[in-house]
Design a protein around this motif. Structure first.
Motif, PDB file in Angstrom:
ATOM      1  N   ARG A 146      37.416  79.232  75.837  1.00  0.00           N
ATOM      2  CA  ARG A 146      36.263  79.426  76.717  1.00  0.00           C
ATOM      3  C   ARG A 146      36.347  78.355  77.793  1.00  0.00           C
ATOM      4  N   ILE A 147      35.877  78.685  78.983  1.00  0.00           N
ATOM      5  CA  ILE A 147      35.953  77.754  80.099  1.00  0.00           C
ATOM      6  C   ILE A 147      34.561  77.604  80.705  1.00  0.00           C
ATOM      7  N   GLY A 148      34.191  76.348  80.947  1.00  0.00           N
ATOM      8  CA  GLY A 148      32.905  76.057  81.575  1.00  0.00           C
ATOM      9  C   GLY A 148      32.026  75.194  80.696  1.00  0.00           C
ATOM     10  N   GLY A 149      30.973  74.677  81.301  1.00  0.00           N
ATOM     11  CA  GLY A 149      30.056  73.805  80.587  1.00  0.00           C
ATOM     12  C   GLY A 149      29.128  74.563  79.655  1.00  0.00           C
ATOM     13  N   PHE A 150      28.317  73.795  78.937  1.00  0.00           N
ATOM     14  CA  PHE A 150      27.379  74.370  77.976  1.00  0.00           C
ATOM     15  C   PHE A 150      25.938  74.224  78.430  1.00  0.00           C
ATOM     16  N   GLY A 151      25.696  73.369  79.413  1.00  0.00           N
ATOM     17  CA  GLY A 151      24.320  73.112  79.830  1.00  0.00           C
ATOM     18  C   GLY A 151      23.704  71.942  79.092  1.00  0.00           C
ATOM     19  N   GLY A 152      24.489  70.874  78.948  1.00  0.00           N
ATOM     20  CA  GLY A 152      23.992  69.668  78.302  1.00  0.00           C
ATOM     21  C   GLY A 152      24.025  69.762  76.789  1.00  0.00           C
ATOM     22  N   PRO A 153      23.518  68.727  76.127  1.00  0.00           N
ATOM     23  CA  PRO A 153      23.571  68.713  74.665  1.00  0.00           C
ATOM     24  C   PRO A 153      22.785  69.852  74.024  1.00  0.00           C
ATOM     25  N   GLU A 154      21.664  70.241  74.640  1.00  0.00           N
ATOM     26  CA  GLU A 154      20.875  71.343  74.090  1.00  0.00           C
ATOM     27  C   GLU A 154      21.654  72.646  74.129  1.00  0.00           C
ATOM     28  N   GLY A 155      22.347  72.883  75.247  1.00  0.00           N
ATOM     29  CA  GLY A 155      23.149  74.100  75.371  1.00  0.00           C
ATOM     30  C   GLY A 155      24.314  74.125  74.394  1.00  0.00           C
ATOM     31  N   LEU A 156      24.950  72.979  74.213  1.00  0.00           N
ATOM     32  CA  LEU A 156      26.057  72.901  73.254  1.00  0.00           C
ATOM     33  C   LEU A 156      25.535  73.089  71.834  1.00  0.00           C
ATOM     34  N   ALA A 157      24.403  72.482  71.507  1.00  0.00           N
ATOM     35  CA  ALA A 157      23.812  72.668  70.170  1.00  0.00           C
ATOM     36  C   ALA A 157      23.492  74.143  69.930  1.00  0.00           C
ATOM     37  N   ARG A 158      22.953  74.800  70.944  1.00  0.00           N
ATOM     38  CA  ARG A 158      22.649  76.228  70.838  1.00  0.00           C
ATOM     39  C   ARG A 158      23.936  77.026  70.607  1.00  0.00           C
ATOM     40  N   TYR A 159      25.006  76.702  71.355  1.00  0.00           N
ATOM     41  CA  TYR A 159      26.291  77.389  71.176  1.00  0.00           C
ATOM     42  C   TYR A 159      26.792  77.205  69.739  1.00  0.00           C
ATOM     43  N   LEU A 160      26.725  75.974  69.239  1.00  0.00           N
ATOM     44  CA  LEU A 160      27.196  75.692  67.872  1.00  0.00           C
ATOM     45  C   LEU A 160      26.438  76.533  66.854  1.00  0.00           C
ATOM     46  N   THR A 161      25.126  76.591  67.013  1.00  0.00           N
ATOM     47  CA  THR A 161      24.284  77.336  66.069  1.00  0.00           C
ATOM     48  C   THR A 161      24.508  78.839  66.189  1.00  0.00           C
ATOM     49  N   GLU A 162      24.457  79.348  67.419  1.00  0.00           N
ATOM     50  CA  GLU A 162      24.587  80.793  67.624  1.00  0.00           C
ATOM     51  C   GLU A 162      25.953  81.327  67.220  1.00  0.00           C
ATOM     52  N   ASN A 163      26.982  80.494  67.292  1.00  0.00           N
ATOM     53  CA  ASN A 163      28.328  80.940  66.964  1.00  0.00           C
ATOM     54  C   ASN A 163      28.770  80.506  65.566  1.00  0.00           C
ATOM     55  N   GLY A 164      27.877  79.938  64.803  1.00  0.00           N
ATOM     56  CA  GLY A 164      28.181  79.559  63.429  1.00  0.00           C
ATOM     57  C   GLY A 164      29.317  78.556  63.311  1.00  0.00           C
ATOM     58  N   VAL A 165      29.386  77.617  64.256  1.00  0.00           N
ATOM     59  CA  VAL A 165      30.457  76.619  64.242  1.00  0.00           C
ATOM     60  C   VAL A 165      30.221  75.651  63.089  1.00  0.00           C
ATOM     61  N   ASP A 166      31.274  75.447  62.281  1.00  0.00           N
ATOM     62  CA  ASP A 166      31.195  74.559  61.118  1.00  0.00           C
ATOM     63  C   ASP A 166      31.634  73.137  61.430  1.00  0.00           C
ATOM     64  N   ARG A 167      32.540  72.979  62.396  1.00  0.00           N
ATOM     65  CA  ARG A 167      33.079  71.669  62.758  1.00  0.00           C
ATOM     66  C   ARG A 167      33.256  71.619  64.265  1.00  0.00           C
ATOM     67  N   LEU A 168      32.927  70.456  64.851  1.00  0.00           N
ATOM     68  CA  LEU A 168      33.118  70.221  66.276  1.00  0.00           C
ATOM     69  C   LEU A 168      34.118  69.088  66.435  1.00  0.00           C
ATOM     70  N   VAL A 169      35.113  69.296  67.285  1.00  0.00           N
ATOM     71  CA  VAL A 169      36.118  68.266  67.544  1.00  0.00           C
ATOM     72  C   VAL A 169      36.059  67.913  69.026  1.00  0.00           C
ATOM     73  N   ASP A 170      35.839  66.627  69.304  1.00  0.00           N
ATOM     74  CA  ASP A 170      35.849  66.127  70.680  1.00  0.00           C
ATOM     75  C   ASP A 170      37.228  65.527  70.933  1.00  0.00           C
ATOM     76  N   ALA A 171      38.069  66.286  71.609  1.00  0.00           N
ATOM     77  CA  ALA A 171      39.413  65.826  71.975  1.00  0.00           C
ATOM     78  C   ALA A 171      39.531  65.838  73.493  1.00  0.00           C
ATOM     79  N   THR A 172      38.470  65.365  74.158  1.00  0.00           N
ATOM     80  CA  THR A 172      38.426  65.368  75.615  1.00  0.00           C
ATOM     81  C   THR A 172      39.097  64.120  76.178  1.00  0.00           C
ATOM     82  N   HIS A 173      39.224  64.109  77.494  1.00  0.00           N
ATOM     83  CA  HIS A 173      39.859  63.001  78.202  1.00  0.00           C
ATOM     84  C   HIS A 173      39.020  61.737  78.048  1.00  0.00           C
ATOM     85  N   PRO A 174      39.654  60.568  77.973  1.00  0.00           N
ATOM     86  CA  PRO A 174      38.895  59.321  77.849  1.00  0.00           C
ATOM     87  C   PRO A 174      37.869  59.091  78.960  1.00  0.00           C
ATOM     88  N   PHE A 175      38.060  59.693  80.125  1.00  0.00           N
ATOM     89  CA  PHE A 175      37.105  59.524  81.211  1.00  0.00           C
ATOM     90  C   PHE A 175      35.975  60.547  81.173  1.00  0.00           C
TER      91      PHE A 175
END
Length: 146
Positions: A45-74
């Motif tokens: 998927r490409i694009g933002g989530f709309g802040g922490p609330e949007g990402l939390a909603r995505y995690l819940t709505e999609n039944g995500v069990d684990r989140l991995v932050d492997a983003t750039h150090p910046f």
């Protein structure tokens, strides 16, 4: 297990390759800053989530069990958002961090607090500089004679 990987780094790509075909439902999320991202072996998927609330909603709505932050150090904002969203959604978070550069005997480091300070620290005389800034910060260095 449903795993969402926040990527855009070599570490994220290596993790995706390792998990592809593992039986887990892996999705890679990219910020959308690269014009033609390299295709990966999992749904992307490409694009933002709309802040922490949007990402939390995505995690819940999609039944995500684990989140991995492997983003750039910046990419400090998405890392903050990931931590907040994981806490809100009750999803475990794994943050993959690169080890920092370490000074070597012959190094001549100049540490500064901001990009404008880094440009000013270069001075007027041409020299060779190694910058560890994200590519979005490079334009500020166009004014330097180097």
């Amino acid at each position: 297990m449903r795993i969402l990987i926040l990527g855009g780094t070599g570490e994220a790509s290596a993790l995706v390759r390792g998990l592809a075909g593992s039986g887990h439902a892996v999705t890679l999320s990219l910020a959308g800053r690269t014009a033609a991202p390299k295709p990966e072996a999992v749904p992307t998927r490409i694009g933002g989530f709309g802040g922490p609330e949007g990402l939390a909603r995505y995690l819940t709505e999609n039944g995500v069990d684990r989140l991995v932050d492997a983003t750039h150090p910046f990419a400090a904002r998405i890392s903050r958002n990931a931590a907040e969203a994981a806490a809100m959604a009750g999803v475990p978070l794994l943050a993959i961090r690169r080890p920092p550069w370490e000074r070597q005997a012959a190094d001549a480091w100049r540490e500064v607090g901001s990009v404008p300070e880094a440009v000013a620290a270069l001075g007027e005389a041409p020299l060779r500089a190694f910058l560890t800034v994200g590519r979005q910060e490079l334009a500020a260095f166009a004014a330097a004679p180097q």
